[in-house]
Design a protein around this motif. Structure first.
Motif, mmCIF file in Angstrom:
data_model
loop_
_atom_site.group_PDB
_atom_site.id
_atom_site.type_symbol
_atom_site.label_atom_id
_atom_site.label_comp_id
_atom_site.label_asym_id
_atom_site.label_seq_id
_atom_site.Cartn_x
_atom_site.Cartn_y
_atom_site.Cartn_z
ATOM 1 N N VAL A 69 102.530 -57.425 -21.910
ATOM 2 C CA VAL A 69 102.443 -56.649 -22.991
ATOM 3 C C VAL A 69 101.610 -55.484 -23.239
ATOM 4 N N ASN A 70 100.788 -55.006 -22.404
ATOM 5 C CA ASN A 70 99.313 -54.753 -22.354
ATOM 6 C C ASN A 70 99.779 -53.325 -20.819
ATOM 7 N N LYS A 73 102.378 -50.726 -22.176
ATOM 8 C CA LYS A 73 102.178 -50.601 -23.042
ATOM 9 C C LYS A 73 101.228 -49.403 -22.557
ATOM 10 N N ARG A 74 100.516 -49.705 -21.530
ATOM 11 C CA ARG A 74 99.981 -48.529 -20.321
ATOM 12 C C ARG A 74 101.014 -47.949 -20.235
ATOM 13 N N GLN A 77 103.611 -45.501 -21.749
ATOM 14 C CA GLN A 77 102.803 -44.698 -22.377
ATOM 15 C C GLN A 77 102.735 -43.134 -21.119
#
Lengths: 203, 203
Positions: A69-70, A73-74, A77
């Motif tokens: 997930v993380n 996310k980064r 983006q």
DNA sequence: TTAGATAGTAATTGATTACTATCTTTGGAA
DNA sequence: TTCCAAAGATAGTAATCAATTACTATCTAA
């Protein structure tokens, strides 16, 4: 002063546990992290962990989910904010490096899972993350190629493999010289420069 | 038919043990290899291992020594036979890839050791091998630069880091797709091509 | 031929680990 | 304020592992 309450709601305790694992993995071989060590790190007894996770394997699954997930996310983006595919590729690279710098345990966990022989869910998750990541990279490479930013002679699969390798290269370097993890960002620029020269169309 | 004698001279038994470890490490996480598994693999009881090694750690030290000797034997020969520094660099790369292909356990052992938190001798040996290897690469890069084969704008340290990373990239790929270790040589050519484009002087 | 040296066996030990059963405390809703 | 379910503490268990020990088989050299 962070208030570490004695009792926590289950949801919070789960995420604190995951953070503890990530934290310890930055300094220790992930596979060697015992449930006792995790518990100690978060000021709880060892048995308490099993109030929140069925077993150790399911804890690792939760950690892998956190990573997936993380990381994306980064990375996503960074890709979306870039003006061109080639710029996106570099942005993804730098975002990934920054993610690794702030979470040094992550590559160790990923690599440790991939090394395992048992076909656990956590291992499949690690492989899934890497494949998904590779697909992202491939998409950007293909887009850059269509825009004429990448030399047509360059093989996409090779470019994808080397992209991931160029990140792994810096991770290995930081394993070798422990405190290099802090300077990883500076080194990353030089390494990516060579990679970019390797794929971009000659001017 | 290889005659596996019941009793072996100590020297032979030691080398058979090292081979067993390399063999098992190709399929299993090196850190998870038990002395029982090693013994079983070579048709000996578990306790017999300790007739030849003081403890498990000293067995790992012997394995690391084997790796160092045999890797550099291949790599140095490849470098010496090449006509130019740039050709030597590629020869070293391909020799290394071939070494990894014939001994898939080696990179797993290397990075398994580097991951360890305990500062064991085996870990220091692994770091030593990597540093020594890096020095070899640096020498070739500098030589190639002086001959005008490498772009002066390219940072030597970055080039060294990415060289090792480009090998690691293929290893990771083979962890992901198990049987890719057999096709590693073909993939290697494509990856190295990008690397070479990245460092060589533009024509 | 035989005695000492060498290599291997079988069984056991202490330490460690993931996991569990049972008791105790806490904090928030009624 | 009271009460109780959730969270944590305590004190285990079974399994696994590296290492050790007492003993045996085999090789070699005098």
């Amino acid at each position: 002063m962070t208030m570490t309450r004695k009792k926590m709601p289950a949801k919070m305790r789960r995420s604190v546990t995951i953070e503890a694992v990530l934290d310890i993995a930055a300094r220790q071989n992930p596979r060697d992290i015992t449930t006792a060590a995790i518990a100690q790190h978060m000021n709880v007894t060892q048995g308490a962990l099993f109030r929140h996770f069925d077993n150790k394997e399911s804890l690792w699954q939760a950690v892998m989910e956190w990573i997936e997930v993380n990381l994306f996310k980064r990375v996503d983006q960074a890709a979306n904010e870039a003006p061109t595919p080639m710029a996106a590729l570099q942005a993804v690279y730098m975002a990934h490096i920054d993610f690794v710098r702030t979470h040094p345990g992550v590559p160790r966990i990923m690599f440790g899972e991939l090394q395992r022989s048992e076909n656990t869910k956590a291992k499949r998750q690690a492989g899934g993350v890497l494949k998904k990541y590779g697909a992202r990279v491939t998409t950007l490479i293909d887009a850059a190629r269509e825009k004429g930013e990448i030399d047509p002679a360059v093989d996409t699969a090779s470019a994808r493999i080397l992209f991931i390798g160029s990140i792994q290269a810096l991770v290995i370097q930081s394993l070798l010289v422990a405190k290099d993890i802090e300077n990883i960002t500076e080194k990353a620029a030089g390494v990516y420069d060579i990679y970019r020269r390797g794929i971009e169309v000659k001017r």
